[in-house]
Design a protein around this motif. Structure first.
Motif, PDB file in Angstrom:
ATOM      1  N   ASP A 137     -74.290  44.338 -24.763  1.00  0.00           N
ATOM      2  CA  ASP A 137     -74.825  43.088 -24.927  1.00  0.00           C
ATOM      3  C   ASP A 137     -75.971  43.089 -25.862  1.00  0.00           C
ATOM      4  O   ASP A 137     -76.646  42.168 -26.374  1.00  0.00           O
ATOM      5  CB  ASP A 137     -75.079  42.218 -23.843  1.00  0.00           C
ATOM      6  CG  ASP A 137     -73.913  42.027 -23.115  1.00  0.00           C
ATOM      7  OD1 ASP A 137     -72.736  41.876 -23.842  1.00  0.00           O
ATOM      8  OD2 ASP A 137     -74.038  41.906 -21.843  1.00  0.00           O
ATOM      9  N   ILE A 138     -76.633  44.331 -26.338  1.00  0.00           N
ATOM     10  CA  ILE A 138     -77.633  44.602 -26.986  1.00  0.00           C
ATOM     11  C   ILE A 138     -77.425  44.656 -28.503  1.00  0.00           C
ATOM     12  O   ILE A 138     -76.643  45.083 -29.021  1.00  0.00           O
ATOM     13  CB  ILE A 138     -78.456  45.877 -26.808  1.00  0.00           C
ATOM     14  CG1 ILE A 138     -79.048  45.813 -25.108  1.00  0.00           C
ATOM     15  CG2 ILE A 138     -79.685  46.191 -27.700  1.00  0.00           C
ATOM     16  CD1 ILE A 138     -79.613  47.170 -24.901  1.00  0.00           C
TER      17      ILE A 138
ATOM     18  N   SER B  50     -67.748  44.691 -28.152  1.00  0.00           N
ATOM     19  CA  SER B  50     -66.410  43.980 -27.896  1.00  0.00           C
ATOM     20  C   SER B  50     -66.454  43.002 -29.061  1.00  0.00           C
ATOM     21  O   SER B  50     -67.428  42.172 -29.038  1.00  0.00           O
ATOM     22  CB  SER B  50     -66.370  43.509 -26.604  1.00  0.00           C
ATOM     23  OG  SER B  50     -66.299  44.485 -25.716  1.00  0.00           O
ATOM     24  N   PHE B  51     -65.258  42.302 -29.666  1.00  0.00           N
ATOM     25  CA  PHE B  51     -65.156  41.255 -30.224  1.00  0.00           C
ATOM     26  C   PHE B  51     -65.520  40.241 -29.470  1.00  0.00           C
ATOM     27  O   PHE B  51     -64.854  39.773 -28.320  1.00  0.00           O
ATOM     28  CB  PHE B  51     -63.553  41.167 -30.682  1.00  0.00           C
ATOM     29  CG  PHE B  51     -63.607  42.324 -31.864  1.00  0.00           C
ATOM     30  CD1 PHE B  51     -64.198  42.811 -32.782  1.00  0.00           C
ATOM     31  CD2 PHE B  51     -62.048  42.922 -31.799  1.00  0.00           C
ATOM     32  CE1 PHE B  51     -64.095  43.551 -33.656  1.00  0.00           C
ATOM     33  CE2 PHE B  51     -61.923  44.121 -32.415  1.00  0.00           C
ATOM     34  CZ  PHE B  51     -62.902  44.252 -33.740  1.00  0.00           C
TER      35      PHE B  51
ATOM     36  N   PRO C 235     -74.401  37.486 -25.593  1.00  0.00           N
ATOM     37  CA  PRO C 235     -75.326  36.654 -24.824  1.00  0.00           C
ATOM     38  C   PRO C 235     -76.033  35.741 -25.694  1.00  0.00           C
ATOM     39  O   PRO C 235     -76.305  35.909 -26.834  1.00  0.00           O
ATOM     40  CB  PRO C 235     -76.271  37.428 -23.988  1.00  0.00           C
ATOM     41  CG  PRO C 235     -75.904  38.764 -23.883  1.00  0.00           C
ATOM     42  CD  PRO C 235     -74.894  38.817 -25.287  1.00  0.00           C
ATOM     43  N   LYS C 236     -76.243  34.588 -25.196  1.00  0.00           N
ATOM     44  CA  LYS C 236     -76.878  33.350 -26.116  1.00  0.00           C
ATOM     45  C   LYS C 236     -78.447  33.074 -25.526  1.00  0.00           C
ATOM     46  O   LYS C 236     -78.540  33.335 -24.336  1.00  0.00           O
ATOM     47  CB  LYS C 236     -75.887  32.213 -26.214  1.00  0.00           C
ATOM     48  CG  LYS C 236     -74.667  32.345 -26.740  1.00  0.00           C
ATOM     49  CD  LYS C 236     -73.965  30.991 -26.912  1.00  0.00           C
ATOM     50  CE  LYS C 236     -72.495  31.203 -27.720  1.00  0.00           C
ATOM     51  NZ  LYS C 236     -71.791  29.857 -27.823  1.00  0.00           N
ATOM     52  N   LEU C 237     -78.976  32.684 -26.453  1.00  0.00           N
ATOM     53  CA  LEU C 237     -80.534  32.114 -26.296  1.00  0.00           C
ATOM     54  C   LEU C 237     -80.657  30.617 -26.247  1.00  0.00           C
ATOM     55  O   LEU C 237     -80.477  30.023 -27.657  1.00  0.00           O
ATOM     56  CB  LEU C 237     -81.611  32.709 -27.223  1.00  0.00           C
ATOM     57  CG  LEU C 237     -81.570  34.459 -27.146  1.00  0.00           C
ATOM     58  CD1 LEU C 237     -82.377  34.982 -28.316  1.00  0.00           C
ATOM     59  CD2 LEU C 237     -81.689  34.871 -25.837  1.00  0.00           C
ATOM     60  N   ASP C 238     -80.879  30.003 -25.069  1.00  0.00           N
ATOM     61  CA  ASP C 238     -80.901  28.496 -25.065  1.00  0.00           C
ATOM     62  C   ASP C 238     -82.126  28.157 -24.685  1.00  0.00           C
ATOM     63  O   ASP C 238     -82.574  27.803 -23.372  1.00  0.00           O
ATOM     64  CB  ASP C 238     -79.443  27.979 -24.217  1.00  0.00           C
ATOM     65  CG  ASP C 238     -79.732  26.548 -24.382  1.00  0.00           C
ATOM     66  OD1 ASP C 238     -80.356  25.968 -25.201  1.00  0.00           O
ATOM     67  OD2 ASP C 238     -78.899  26.117 -23.186  1.00  0.00           O
TER      68      ASP C 238
ATOM     69  N   LEU D 216     -78.623  29.962 -29.565  1.00  0.00           N
ATOM     70  CA  LEU D 216     -79.003  30.741 -30.665  1.00  0.00           C
ATOM     71  C   LEU D 216     -77.960  31.972 -30.380  1.00  0.00           C
ATOM     72  O   LEU D 216     -77.496  32.234 -29.111  1.00  0.00           O
ATOM     73  CB  LEU D 216     -80.220  31.381 -30.636  1.00  0.00           C
ATOM     74  CG  LEU D 216     -81.432  30.308 -31.163  1.00  0.00           C
ATOM     75  CD1 LEU D 216     -82.783  31.298 -31.287  1.00  0.00           C
ATOM     76  CD2 LEU D 216     -80.955  29.554 -32.497  1.00  0.00           C
ATOM     77  N   GLU D 217     -77.319  32.501 -31.231  1.00  0.00           N
ATOM     78  CA  GLU D 217     -76.192  33.557 -31.208  1.00  0.00           C
ATOM     79  C   GLU D 217     -76.608  34.806 -31.911  1.00  0.00           C
ATOM     80  O   GLU D 217     -76.085  35.106 -33.012  1.00  0.00           O
ATOM     81  CB  GLU D 217     -74.807  32.855 -31.493  1.00  0.00           C
ATOM     82  CG  GLU D 217     -73.778  33.701 -31.197  1.00  0.00           C
ATOM     83  CD  GLU D 217     -72.402  33.105 -31.643  1.00  0.00           C
ATOM     84  OE1 GLU D 217     -71.390  34.065 -31.767  1.00  0.00           O
ATOM     85  OE2 GLU D 217     -72.554  31.970 -31.757  1.00  0.00           O
ATOM     86  N   PRO D 218     -77.442  35.665 -31.646  1.00  0.00           N
ATOM     87  CA  PRO D 218     -77.867  36.853 -31.964  1.00  0.00           C
ATOM     88  C   PRO D 218     -76.833  38.002 -32.202  1.00  0.00           C
ATOM     89  O   PRO D 218     -76.906  39.225 -32.773  1.00  0.00           O
ATOM     90  CB  PRO D 218     -79.200  37.376 -31.279  1.00  0.00           C
ATOM     91  CG  PRO D 218     -78.951  36.797 -29.868  1.00  0.00           C
ATOM     92  CD  PRO D 218     -78.112  35.639 -29.897  1.00  0.00           C
ATOM     93  N   LEU D 219     -75.646  37.726 -31.609  1.00  0.00           N
ATOM     94  CA  LEU D 219     -74.618  38.686 -31.464  1.00  0.00           C
ATOM     95  C   LEU D 219     -73.095  38.177 -31.440  1.00  0.00           C
ATOM     96  O   LEU D 219     -72.877  37.751 -30.435  1.00  0.00           O
ATOM     97  CB  LEU D 219     -74.644  39.797 -30.120  1.00  0.00           C
ATOM     98  CG  LEU D 219     -73.669  41.106 -30.158  1.00  0.00           C
ATOM     99  CD1 LEU D 219     -73.850  41.852 -31.395  1.00  0.00           C
ATOM    100  CD2 LEU D 219     -74.029  41.624 -28.898  1.00  0.00           C
ATOM    101  N   ARG D 220     -72.798  38.086 -32.573  1.00  0.00           N
ATOM    102  CA  ARG D 220     -71.430  37.856 -32.885  1.00  0.00           C
ATOM    103  C   ARG D 220     -70.595  38.884 -33.544  1.00  0.00           C
ATOM    104  O   ARG D 220     -70.800  39.211 -34.659  1.00  0.00           O
ATOM    105  CB  ARG D 220     -71.161  36.474 -33.727  1.00  0.00           C
ATOM    106  CG  ARG D 220     -69.628  36.047 -33.887  1.00  0.00           C
ATOM    107  CD  ARG D 220     -69.552  35.099 -35.115  1.00  0.00           C
ATOM    108  NE  ARG D 220     -70.364  35.050 -36.393  1.00  0.00           N
ATOM    109  CZ  ARG D 220     -70.330  34.087 -37.219  1.00  0.00           C
ATOM    110  NH1 ARG D 220     -70.049  32.992 -36.847  1.00  0.00           N
ATOM    111  NH2 ARG D 220     -71.136  34.374 -38.221  1.00  0.00           N
ATOM    112  N   VAL D 221     -69.579  39.397 -32.709  1.00  0.00           N
ATOM    113  CA  VAL D 221     -68.836  40.575 -33.352  1.00  0.00           C
ATOM    114  C   VAL D 221     -67.327  40.306 -33.695  1.00  0.00           C
ATOM    115  O   VAL D 221     -66.683  39.672 -32.698  1.00  0.00           O
ATOM    116  CB  VAL D 221     -69.020  41.730 -32.190  1.00  0.00           C
ATOM    117  CG1 VAL D 221     -68.071  42.813 -32.553  1.00  0.00           C
ATOM    118  CG2 VAL D 221     -70.362  41.984 -31.673  1.00  0.00           C
TER     119      VAL D 221
END
Length: 593
Positions: free
Chosen positions: A4-5, A45-46, A50-53, A61-66
């Motif tokens: 998740d990092i 994983s596609f 985790p999101k930052l609300d 916010l979505e810092p990790l979209r794969v």
């Protein structure tokens, strides 16, 4: 969980650790960190992380979209970083490496960002950190180029920010997905303009050829891979099928060739070549089909490899000779044969010679134009392919290594530089022979066969024609100790003129105001408060003096005596109190008025 990092955070943490390490331990860490980050990306994983609300009026916010698109860019960004830091084993100071890690981390942040706010934060961090990579060379020219670089990217960042604000205000969403060309508004056009500044699109391309060659040997290598390719990613993600991008891409492909052929500095030749190659990718984004998008990703992947190899070759020459102009170089094949060999492989790859990576990637884009029956786009890109062989495939190695011998006898490049060049040379050939490994990581399945009779015959005809043109017109292509003027001339000269106009006008007004208000008015007010109370009191006492029989000359003498005492501050206490009362009375009357 570890998966998740966001990968960017690994490099940011590495930048902090780098400041604490020394010597070989630091160099080994710098190579190992991108390798670990490469593995980390492979484990993601596609989907959404985790999101930052914490912003009450916006979505989280979505810092990790794969997905496959972001992973493909993540792979090549980290792979290139590992080899680049191996090449940079000779660097003793940590300053450049720290900012390089921040820069690469910010680029990774952009490609994995799922929302416009996160993207913008990383976008601006990428601009700031890359400017410090340029400054790291610590020369006056590098500092001046970094200043101009920052000014251009501030302008691009403001366009992007304005577009984001307008888009979010109208749509209510901060998600970064593809924008609909049919429903485009001013906000989306401004976002596109902000991305195109980083892509080195026409009218905004001069920052690249101005800044990159002024960076250090390692700095130029690292810069060549990330800013423009990050912009390509944003175009593929946000603007697929936007037809104006086809025009912009074709213009970039042609302009890059023209300036590269005119240029005398070997690293500026490579800088203009970046503009040419990115033009293919921008054009593919404008075509917008699955095949075109996959071709753009494949070409970006291979471009980073062979372009880094060419920058390494040029960097090794600069490192050993201290010279970068073609007119100062020549005959280096005698003492730098390995650098020539590896640079030659890079030159063949960028020229899309069969059995190299350029052939198995660039031709996908050209095939996409054929399938969509875009004749004029196909024609421009085919001609641009021929031009690439002229300026990068033949001109660069010829004038640097085979031109008239200037008597230079430098040592061969250091071993770590040769190892780095050897790795990228292997990849250029491997991906040219076995491209399926690359095709498997593309965002869309590629039903494309590079090695067909039609493709081979067409490409070899183009290459042989280009070689014939080069040697027939070699006398005209011989370099002179000159520079080529680009659009940066306007803001270089215009900036100086603007500064002088502002200096004469605004500073002239400031000087005049200072003279009138701060100097003359202050002096007058000072004189007034020193003598005015005594003069007023003297005027009030004239009737009294006349009443007691004083003559005119005696009255004048007494008034002058009062003024003299006021200047000296020699009044008796009683008179001073009277003067204070008089002044208070005057102020009170003025206030009532």
């Amino acid at each position: 969980m570890l998966t998740d990092i966001p990968p960017s955070l690994l490099l940011f943490a590495g930048a902090l650790i780098t400041m604490l390490l020394r010597g070989r331990a630091r160099n080994i860490f710098l190579v190992a960190l991108p390798i670990y980050t490469f593995w980390h990306i492979s484990q993601l994983s596609f989907g959404e992380g985790p999101k930052l609300d914490f912003l009450p009026t916006f979505d989280a916010l979505e810092p990790l979209r794969v997905d496959k698109l972001s992973k493909a860019f993540g792979y090549i960004f980290t792979l290139n970083a590992a080899v680049a830091f191996l090449f940079a084993f000779y660097v003793k100071k940590a300053f450049q490496h720290v900012w390089a890690l921040v820069y690469i981390g910010a680029a990774l942040g952009v490609i994995f960002a799922g929302d416009l706010i996160t993207l913008y934060i990383y976008w601006e961090l990428m601009a700031i950190s890359s400017a410090f990579v340029i400054i790291a060379r610590n020369t006056l020219r590098a500092k001046q180029a970094a200043f101009r670089y920052v000014m251009v990217h501030i302008f691009g960042g403001l366009l992007l920010l304005a577009g984001i604000v307008m888009t979010v205000s109208s749509s209510g969403s901060i998600a970064f997905d593809s924008f609909d060309y049919a429903d485009a508004n001013l906000g989306t056009w401004l976002i596109l303009a902000g991305f195109l500044v980083n892509a080195a699109a026409p009218l905004f391309s001069a920052w690249l050829s101005d800044a990159y060659p002024e960076a250090s040997v390692t700095g130029g290598l690292i810069l060549s891979a990330y800013t423009t390719k990050t912009a390509v990613y944003t175009l593929l993600r946000g603007f697929p099928g936007w037809e104006p991008l086809m025009v912009i891409g074709c213009v970039m492909a042609v302009i890059g060739i023209m300036y590269a052929l005119l240029e005398n500095d070997m690293r500026r030749i490579l800088a203009y070549s970046i503009i040419n190659q990115v033009g293919f990718m921008v054009c593919a984004a404008g075509i917008g089909t699955k095949m075109a998008i996959a071709g753009a990703v494949a070409h970006a992947f291979c471009h980073i490899i062979y372009k880094s190899l060419l920058w390494m070759s040029a960097g090794a020459v600069l490192y050993r000779t201290g010279k970068s102009r073609c007119t100062d170089l020549g005959g280096l094949y005698k003492t730098m044969p390995w650098t020539l060999l590896f640079g030659g492989i890079g030159a063949l790859a960028i020229s899309a010679v069969p059995l190299t990576s350029g052939f198995t990637s660039k031709t996908i884009i050209i095939a996409a134009t054929e399938y969509k029956q875009l004749f004029w786009v196909w024609l421009v890109l085919e001609l641009a392919s021929a031009g690439v062989f002229l300026h990068a495939g033949i001109k660069f190695p010829y004038f640097v290594f085979f031109n008239q011998d200037k008597g230079l006898r430098p040592k061969e490049a250091p071993k770590t530089m040769l190892w780095a060049m050897g790795i990228l040379s292997f990849l250029c050939i491997w991906l040219g022979i076995q491209p399926q490994m690359l095709y498997d990581i593309l965002p869309y399945a590629v039903d494309y066969k590079a090695y067909t009779a039609s493709h081979l015959v067409t490409q070899m005809q183009l290459l042989m024609f280009s070689a014939l043109v080069f040697f027939l017109f070699l006398p005209m292509l011989k370099r002179t100790a000159t520079i080529s003027l680009d659009v940066d001339w306007f803001y270089r000269k215009g900036g100086v003129a603007f500064y002088r106009i502002m200096d004469k006008s605004l500073n002239g007004i400031n000087t005049k105001v200072n003279d009138v208000i701060a100097v003359r008015s202050t002096a007058w007010v000072g004189r007034f408060f020193r003598t005015a109370p005594a003069e007023i009191l003297g005027g009030l006492l004239v009737p009294y003096w006349m009443g007691i029989g004083l003559k005119t000359d005696e009255i004048t003498a007494r008034k002058e005596k009062l003024v003299l005492r006021a200047k000296r501050g020699a009044f008796p206490v009683g008179i001073t109190a009277c003067l204070a009362v008089v002044m208070l009375a005057i102020i009170y009357l003025v206030a009532l008025g």
